[in-house]
Scaffold this active site. Structure first.
Site, PDB file in Angstrom:
ATOM      1  N   ASP A  99      19.144  35.054   6.739  1.00 33.28           N
ATOM      2  CA  ASP A  99      17.898  35.177   7.578  1.00 33.28           C
ATOM      3  C   ASP A  99      17.802  33.807   8.289  1.00 33.28           C
ATOM      4  O   ASP A  99      18.536  33.533   9.312  1.00 33.28           O
ATOM      5  CB  ASP A  99      16.487  35.292   7.065  1.00 33.28           C
ATOM      6  CG  ASP A  99      15.399  35.783   8.012  1.00 33.28           C
ATOM      7  OD1 ASP A  99      15.737  35.559   9.329  1.00 33.28           O
ATOM      8  OD2 ASP A  99      14.309  35.734   7.376  1.00 33.28           O
ATOM      9  N   GLY A 155      16.519  38.905  -5.129  1.00 35.92           N
ATOM     10  CA  GLY A 155      16.906  39.779  -4.021  1.00 35.92           C
ATOM     11  C   GLY A 155      18.207  40.418  -4.259  1.00 35.92           C
ATOM     12  O   GLY A 155      18.639  41.516  -3.805  1.00 35.92           O
ATOM     13  N   LYS A 166      20.756  38.888   9.699  1.00 32.47           N
ATOM     14  CA  LYS A 166      19.886  39.405  10.935  1.00 32.47           C
ATOM     15  C   LYS A 166      20.472  38.612  12.035  1.00 32.47           C
ATOM     16  O   LYS A 166      21.116  37.501  12.101  1.00 32.47           O
ATOM     17  CB  LYS A 166      18.506  38.621  10.596  1.00 32.47           C
ATOM     18  CG  LYS A 166      17.644  39.407   9.754  1.00 32.47           C
ATOM     19  CD  LYS A 166      16.214  38.939   9.618  1.00 32.47           C
ATOM     20  CE  LYS A 166      15.787  39.679   8.365  1.00 32.47           C
ATOM     21  NZ  LYS A 166      14.246  39.129   8.136  1.00 32.47           N
TER      22      LYS A 166
HETATM   23  P1  IMP Z   1      16.846  32.639   4.714  1.00 33.08           P
HETATM   24  O1  IMP Z   1      16.678  31.330   3.712  1.00 33.08           O
HETATM   25  O2  IMP Z   1      15.754  32.523   5.567  1.00 33.08           O
HETATM   26  O3  IMP Z   1      18.160  32.808   5.053  1.00 33.08           O
HETATM   27  O4  IMP Z   1      16.501  34.005   3.911  1.00 33.08           O
HETATM   28  C1  IMP Z   1      17.256  34.380   2.618  1.00 33.08           C
HETATM   29  C2  IMP Z   1      16.161  35.102   1.655  1.00 33.08           C
HETATM   30  O5  IMP Z   1      15.002  35.448   2.101  1.00 33.08           O
HETATM   31  C3  IMP Z   1      16.795  36.303   1.102  1.00 33.08           C
HETATM   32  O6  IMP Z   1      17.409  35.790  -0.269  1.00 33.08           O
HETATM   33  C4  IMP Z   1      15.710  37.119   0.614  1.00 33.08           C
HETATM   34  O7  IMP Z   1      15.272  36.915  -0.463  1.00 33.08           O
HETATM   35  C5  IMP Z   1      14.597  36.575   1.858  1.00 33.08           C
HETATM   36  N1  IMP Z   1      14.425  37.666   3.079  1.00 33.08           N
HETATM   37  C6  IMP Z   1      14.852  37.032   4.188  1.00 33.08           C
HETATM   38  N2  IMP Z   1      14.685  38.230   5.107  1.00 33.08           N
HETATM   39  C7  IMP Z   1      14.073  39.138   4.473  1.00 33.08           C
HETATM   40  C8  IMP Z   1      13.747  40.567   4.622  1.00 33.08           C
HETATM   41  O8  IMP Z   1      13.739  40.968   5.726  1.00 33.08           O
HETATM   42  N3  IMP Z   1      13.204  41.201   3.860  1.00 33.08           N
HETATM   43  C9  IMP Z   1      13.008  40.763   2.627  1.00 33.08           C
HETATM   44  N4  IMP Z   1      13.329  39.327   2.213  1.00 33.08           N
HETATM   45  C10 IMP Z   1      14.151  38.527   2.940  1.00 33.08           C
END
Ligand code: IMP
Ligand code: MG
Length: 189
Positions: A114, A55, A142
């Site tokens: 996220d 991403g 977020k």
């Molecule tokens: P976390 O581990 O839940 O903090 O999420 C981080 C990873 O999840 C990021 O590197 C993104 O690749 C993916 N991600 C989280 N939220 C989104 C979103 O709203 N759209 C697309 N990818 C997301």
């Protein structure tokens, strides 16, 4: 989801949160802030940017071109949203860094914060390798408790707790090529 060849990704957007100009302007300001802090670091430590795949590719490409410091890039691969998932299924490290970061100043770069699982995993893994310093930068965060509670030194934009795509962010590996960031229409998911 219907995958139509030749279909333009922009048509699947419900709402644009940030256009090209807004993203570019924020990255210039963010890079100034980072650059200022990097200049304060002791001169003996090398700077290494650790970009979290997939991403962050678009973001890191634009960000590093605003940083004048001599630096290296390492890539790590983390999977937490397999396939069509829009909620984290738990962050898993797929591929780690090749070079040494011992005694170096490390800046982790990711697209979005996220649940915080990805950043926590990478911070924990990298701190085992004894860097001189460890900071993190995300383009988006977020507005949800788990994200706000995750340590992150540099944040581009705080956004509502919604699923977004574009500018590197995907749904089922699509939409990364959108130059803007927005939410998807329900029919596209
Ligand atoms: P976390 O581990 O839940 O903090 O999420 C981080 C990873 O999840 C990021 O590197 C993104 O690749 C993916 N991600 C989280 N939220 C989104 C979103 O709203 N759209 C697309 N990818 C997301
Ligand atoms: Mg992703």
């Amino acid at each position: 989801m219907k995958t139509i060849l030749g279909h333009h990704v922009k048509a699947d957007l419900e709402k644009i949160l940030f256009d090209r100009e807004q993203i570019a302007a924020r990255i210039v300001a963010l890079a100034k802030e980072i650059s200022h802090d990097l200049d304060e670091l002791p001169e003996d430590g090398e700077i290494v940017l650790v970009s979290i795949l997939t991403g962050s590719v678009i973001f890191v490409a634009d960000l590093i071109r605003q940083l004048p410091q001599k630096l290296r890039i390492e890539l790590v691969t983390v999977k937490s949203y397999p396939g069509r998932a829009t909620e984290s299924q738990g962050a898993k490290l797929i591929d780690g860094i090749d070079g040494s970061i011992e005694g170096k100043h490390v800046l982790i770069v990711d697209d979005i914060l996220d649940s915080g699982g990805t950043l926590k995993l990478i911070r924990d893994e990298l701190s085992k390798l004894n860097p001189a310093s460890l900071r993190a930068c995300v383009l988006l965060r977020k507005r949800r408790p788990s994200a706000m509670a995750t340590p992150c030194e540099y944040v581009g934009f705080d956004i509502p707790d919604v699923f977004v795509v574009g500018y590197g962010l995907d749904f089922d590996n699509y939409y990364r090529n959108l130059p803007v960031i927005g939410t998807l229409r329900e029919e596209a998911m």
